[in-house]
Design a protein around this motif. Structure first.
Motif, PDB file in Angstrom:
ATOM      1  N   LYS A 168      -2.148 -11.062   5.035  1.00 30.46           N
ATOM      2  CA  LYS A 168      -2.638 -10.114   4.258  1.00 30.46           C
ATOM      3  C   LYS A 168      -1.575  -9.940   2.959  1.00 30.46           C
ATOM      4  CE  LYS A 168      -3.479  -5.139   4.132  1.00 30.46           C
ATOM      5  NZ  LYS A 168      -2.271  -4.798   2.801  1.00 30.46           N
ATOM      6  N   VAL A 169      -1.917 -10.208   1.310  1.00 25.21           N
ATOM      7  CA  VAL A 169      -1.533 -10.365   0.166  1.00 25.21           C
ATOM      8  C   VAL A 169      -1.932  -9.216  -0.912  1.00 25.21           C
ATOM      9  CG1 VAL A 169      -1.012 -11.307  -1.848  1.00 25.21           C
ATOM     10  CG2 VAL A 169      -0.856 -12.449   0.479  1.00 25.21           C
ATOM     11  N   ASP A 170      -0.434  -8.004  -1.238  1.00 27.40           N
ATOM     12  CA  ASP A 170      -1.442  -6.785  -1.786  1.00 27.40           C
ATOM     13  C   ASP A 170       0.006  -7.271  -3.503  1.00 27.40           C
ATOM     14  OD1 ASP A 170      -1.592  -5.059  -3.358  1.00 27.40           O
ATOM     15  OD2 ASP A 170      -0.212  -3.710  -1.927  1.00 27.40           O
ATOM     16  N   VAL A 171      -0.608  -7.564  -4.585  1.00 24.93           N
ATOM     17  CA  VAL A 171      -0.257  -8.023  -5.488  1.00 24.93           C
ATOM     18  C   VAL A 171      -0.080  -6.293  -6.259  1.00 24.93           C
ATOM     19  CG1 VAL A 171       0.516  -8.868  -7.803  1.00 24.93           C
ATOM     20  CG2 VAL A 171      -1.074 -10.232  -5.709  1.00 24.93           C
ATOM     21  N   MET A 172       1.430  -5.341  -6.436  1.00 26.22           N
ATOM     22  CA  MET A 172       1.403  -5.115  -7.424  1.00 26.22           C
ATOM     23  C   MET A 172       2.680  -5.119  -8.366  1.00 26.22           C
ATOM     24  SD  MET A 172       4.540  -3.107  -5.237  1.00 26.22           S
ATOM     25  CE  MET A 172       4.646  -1.415  -6.530  1.00 26.22           C
ATOM     26  N   HIS A 173       2.354  -4.293  -9.327  1.00 28.82           N
ATOM     27  CA  HIS A 173       3.076  -4.174 -10.631  1.00 28.82           C
ATOM     28  C   HIS A 173       3.519  -3.037 -11.328  1.00 28.82           C
ATOM     29  CE1 HIS A 173       0.056  -2.880 -13.611  1.00 28.82           C
ATOM     30  NE2 HIS A 173      -1.098  -3.588 -12.971  1.00 28.82           N
ATOM     31  N   TYR A 174       4.711  -2.787 -11.941  1.00 28.74           N
ATOM     32  CA  TYR A 174       5.451  -1.523 -12.526  1.00 28.74           C
ATOM     33  C   TYR A 174       6.064  -2.396 -13.666  1.00 28.74           C
ATOM     34  CZ  TYR A 174       9.236  -2.304  -9.612  1.00 28.74           C
ATOM     35  OH  TYR A 174       9.952  -2.397  -8.916  1.00 28.74           O
ATOM     36  N   GLY A 175       6.541  -1.484 -14.723  1.00 29.91           N
ATOM     37  CA  GLY A 175       6.726  -1.515 -15.576  1.00 29.91           C
ATOM     38  C   GLY A 175       7.088  -1.056 -17.052  1.00 29.91           C
ATOM     39  N   ALA A 176       7.706  -1.123 -18.680  1.00 23.38           N
ATOM     40  CA  ALA A 176       7.860  -0.796 -19.671  1.00 23.38           C
ATOM     41  C   ALA A 176       7.335  -1.391 -20.278  1.00 23.38           C
ATOM     42  CB  ALA A 176       8.756   0.225 -20.215  1.00 23.38           C
ATOM     43  N   TYR A 177       6.050  -1.778 -19.802  1.00 24.43           N
ATOM     44  CA  TYR A 177       5.984  -3.085 -20.764  1.00 24.43           C
ATOM     45  C   TYR A 177       4.758  -2.396 -21.598  1.00 24.43           C
ATOM     46  CZ  TYR A 177       1.272  -1.889 -17.796  1.00 24.43           C
ATOM     47  OH  TYR A 177      -0.204  -1.359 -18.004  1.00 24.43           O
ATOM     48  N   GLU A 178       4.823  -1.886 -22.606  1.00 26.84           N
ATOM     49  CA  GLU A 178       4.434  -0.591 -23.556  1.00 26.84           C
ATOM     50  C   GLU A 178       5.611  -0.565 -25.084  1.00 26.84           C
ATOM     51  OE1 GLU A 178       4.277   0.697 -20.724  1.00 26.84           O
ATOM     52  OE2 GLU A 178       2.379   1.276 -20.213  1.00 26.84           O
ATOM     53  N   ASN A 235       8.416  -3.220 -24.142  1.00 32.99           N
ATOM     54  CA  ASN A 235       8.364  -4.587 -24.301  1.00 32.99           C
ATOM     55  C   ASN A 235       7.838  -5.228 -23.035  1.00 32.99           C
ATOM     56  OD1 ASN A 235       9.561  -7.441 -24.577  1.00 32.99           O
ATOM     57  ND2 ASN A 235      11.049  -6.196 -26.115  1.00 32.99           N
ATOM     58  N   PRO A 236       6.740  -6.176 -24.121  1.00 27.38           N
ATOM     59  CA  PRO A 236       6.235  -6.670 -22.514  1.00 27.38           C
ATOM     60  C   PRO A 236       6.956  -7.034 -21.442  1.00 27.38           C
ATOM     61  CG  PRO A 236       5.599  -7.169 -24.849  1.00 27.38           C
ATOM     62  CD  PRO A 236       6.029  -6.692 -24.866  1.00 27.38           C
ATOM     63  N   LYS A 237       8.245  -7.559 -22.648  1.00 27.53           N
ATOM     64  CA  LYS A 237       9.840  -8.420 -20.567  1.00 27.53           C
ATOM     65  C   LYS A 237       9.540  -7.305 -20.320  1.00 27.53           C
ATOM     66  CE  LYS A 237      13.839  -7.224 -22.909  1.00 27.53           C
ATOM     67  NZ  LYS A 237      14.589  -8.035 -23.787  1.00 27.53           N
ATOM     68  N   TYR A 238       8.944  -6.085 -19.501  1.00 33.29           N
ATOM     69  CA  TYR A 238       9.389  -4.910 -18.961  1.00 33.29           C
ATOM     70  C   TYR A 238       8.444  -5.293 -17.918  1.00 33.29           C
ATOM     71  CZ  TYR A 238      13.513  -3.773 -22.578  1.00 33.29           C
ATOM     72  OH  TYR A 238      14.425  -4.077 -23.232  1.00 33.29           O
ATOM     73  N   LEU A 239       8.480  -6.247 -17.415  1.00 33.68           N
ATOM     74  CA  LEU A 239       7.300  -5.871 -16.743  1.00 33.68           C
ATOM     75  C   LEU A 239       7.375  -6.393 -15.229  1.00 33.68           C
ATOM     76  CD1 LEU A 239       4.548  -5.772 -15.518  1.00 33.68           C
ATOM     77  CD2 LEU A 239       4.033  -8.035 -16.810  1.00 33.68           C
ATOM     78  N   VAL A 240       6.923  -5.921 -13.549  1.00 30.46           N
ATOM     79  CA  VAL A 240       7.297  -6.741 -12.752  1.00 30.46           C
ATOM     80  C   VAL A 240       6.359  -6.520 -12.237  1.00 30.46           C
ATOM     81  CG1 VAL A 240       8.425  -5.586 -10.675  1.00 30.46           C
ATOM     82  CG2 VAL A 240       9.647  -5.279 -13.011  1.00 30.46           C
ATOM     83  N   PHE A 241       6.460  -7.894 -11.660  1.00 31.52           N
ATOM     84  CA  PHE A 241       5.237  -8.178 -10.180  1.00 31.52           C
ATOM     85  C   PHE A 241       5.671  -8.251  -8.701  1.00 31.52           C
ATOM     86  CE2 PHE A 241       2.821  -9.950 -13.879  1.00 31.52           C
ATOM     87  CZ  PHE A 241       1.942  -9.130 -13.879  1.00 31.52           C
ATOM     88  N   TRP A 242       4.763  -7.633  -8.105  1.00 26.35           N
ATOM     89  CA  TRP A 242       5.848  -7.605  -6.380  1.00 26.35           C
ATOM     90  C   TRP A 242       4.368  -8.721  -5.622  1.00 26.35           C
ATOM     91  CZ3 TRP A 242      10.499  -7.781  -5.395  1.00 26.35           C
ATOM     92  CH2 TRP A 242      11.915  -7.325  -5.362  1.00 26.35           C
ATOM     93  N   ILE A 243       5.005  -9.344  -4.788  1.00 25.09           N
ATOM     94  CA  ILE A 243       3.339 -10.015  -3.878  1.00 25.09           C
ATOM     95  C   ILE A 243       4.220  -9.515  -3.181  1.00 25.09           C
ATOM     96  CG2 ILE A 243       3.172 -12.134  -3.249  1.00 25.09           C
ATOM     97  CD1 ILE A 243       3.985 -12.580  -6.141  1.00 25.09           C
ATOM     98  N   CYS A 244       3.331  -8.782  -2.586  1.00 25.34           N
ATOM     99  CA  CYS A 244       3.857  -7.640  -1.178  1.00 25.34           C
ATOM    100  C   CYS A 244       2.942  -8.801   0.151  1.00 25.34           C
ATOM    101  CB  CYS A 244       3.693  -6.378  -1.369  1.00 25.34           C
ATOM    102  SG  CYS A 244       4.375  -5.487  -2.779  1.00 25.34           S
ATOM    103  N   ILE A 245       3.567  -8.596   1.048  1.00 23.59           N
ATOM    104  CA  ILE A 245       3.489  -9.366   2.476  1.00 23.59           C
ATOM    105  C   ILE A 245       4.068  -8.671   3.810  1.00 23.59           C
ATOM    106  CG2 ILE A 245       2.767 -12.047   1.373  1.00 23.59           C
ATOM    107  CD1 ILE A 245       5.633 -12.163   2.832  1.00 23.59           C
ATOM    108  N   GLY A 246       3.688  -9.428   5.295  1.00 27.45           N
ATOM    109  CA  GLY A 246       4.121  -8.866   5.943  1.00 27.45           C
ATOM    110  C   GLY A 246       4.892  -9.058   6.711  1.00 27.45           C
ATOM    111  N   ALA A 247       6.051 -10.165   6.587  1.00 28.14           N
ATOM    112  CA  ALA A 247       6.516 -10.914   7.678  1.00 28.14           C
ATOM    113  C   ALA A 247       7.838 -11.560   6.783  1.00 28.14           C
ATOM    114  CB  ALA A 247       6.383 -11.534   8.165  1.00 28.14           C
ATOM    115  N   ASP A 248       9.380 -10.299   6.461  1.00 31.87           N
ATOM    116  CA  ASP A 248       9.936 -11.829   6.516  1.00 31.87           C
ATOM    117  C   ASP A 248      10.388 -13.226   6.156  1.00 31.87           C
ATOM    118  OD1 ASP A 248      11.410  -9.004   5.963  1.00 31.87           O
ATOM    119  OD2 ASP A 248      12.770  -9.772   7.712  1.00 31.87           O
TER     120      ASP A 248
END
Length: 126
Positions: free
Chosen positions: A45-55, A57-70
């Protein structure tokens, strides 16, 4: 030029329509493609989330690929080809070129969030 629809004017001024050409629209399209791309290398299972102050400056963006196990997180982090494909999605979707190298793309697991943040993803990324 007279605008008869104030909402349309605001959307044009601030580009908040979510269209594929807007920054927000590009980010949403990238997010969807990141999930599909990750699933080519990973069967869980994969869930991608994002957040940031890209409005601001576009460089202020973070993507996290979220999964189950370490263990899976470590494997995906070390997958050079996958990481290259994920970064190239920014180019393919015409994210602002000057920001592409600054956008953070990371992996996180439920196991880590459980261990470090009591299972609360919001607190984990805070």
């Amino acid at each position: 030029m007279k605008f008869h629809n104030p909402k349309l004017l605001i959307m044009k001024l601030f580009d908040i329509s979510g269209s594929k050409d807007s920054l927000k629209g590009k980010i949403e399209a990238i997010k969807v493609e990141m999930e599909k791309t990750t699933l080519l290398s990973f069967s869980g299972k994969v869930d991608v989330m994002h957040y940031g102050a890209y409005e601001i400056n576009p460089k202020y963006l973070v993507f996290w690929i979220c999964i189950g196990a370490d263990e899976d997180k470590k494997s995906l982090q070390n997958n050079v080809e996958l990481n290259s494909r994920l970064r190239n999605l920014l180019i393919e979707h015409k994210y602002p070129a000057e920001a592409i190298g600054e956008v953070y793309i990371g992996f996180e697991s439920q196991e880590t969030v459980d261990r470090e943040s009591g299972g609360n993803w919001w607190h984990h990324f805070k």
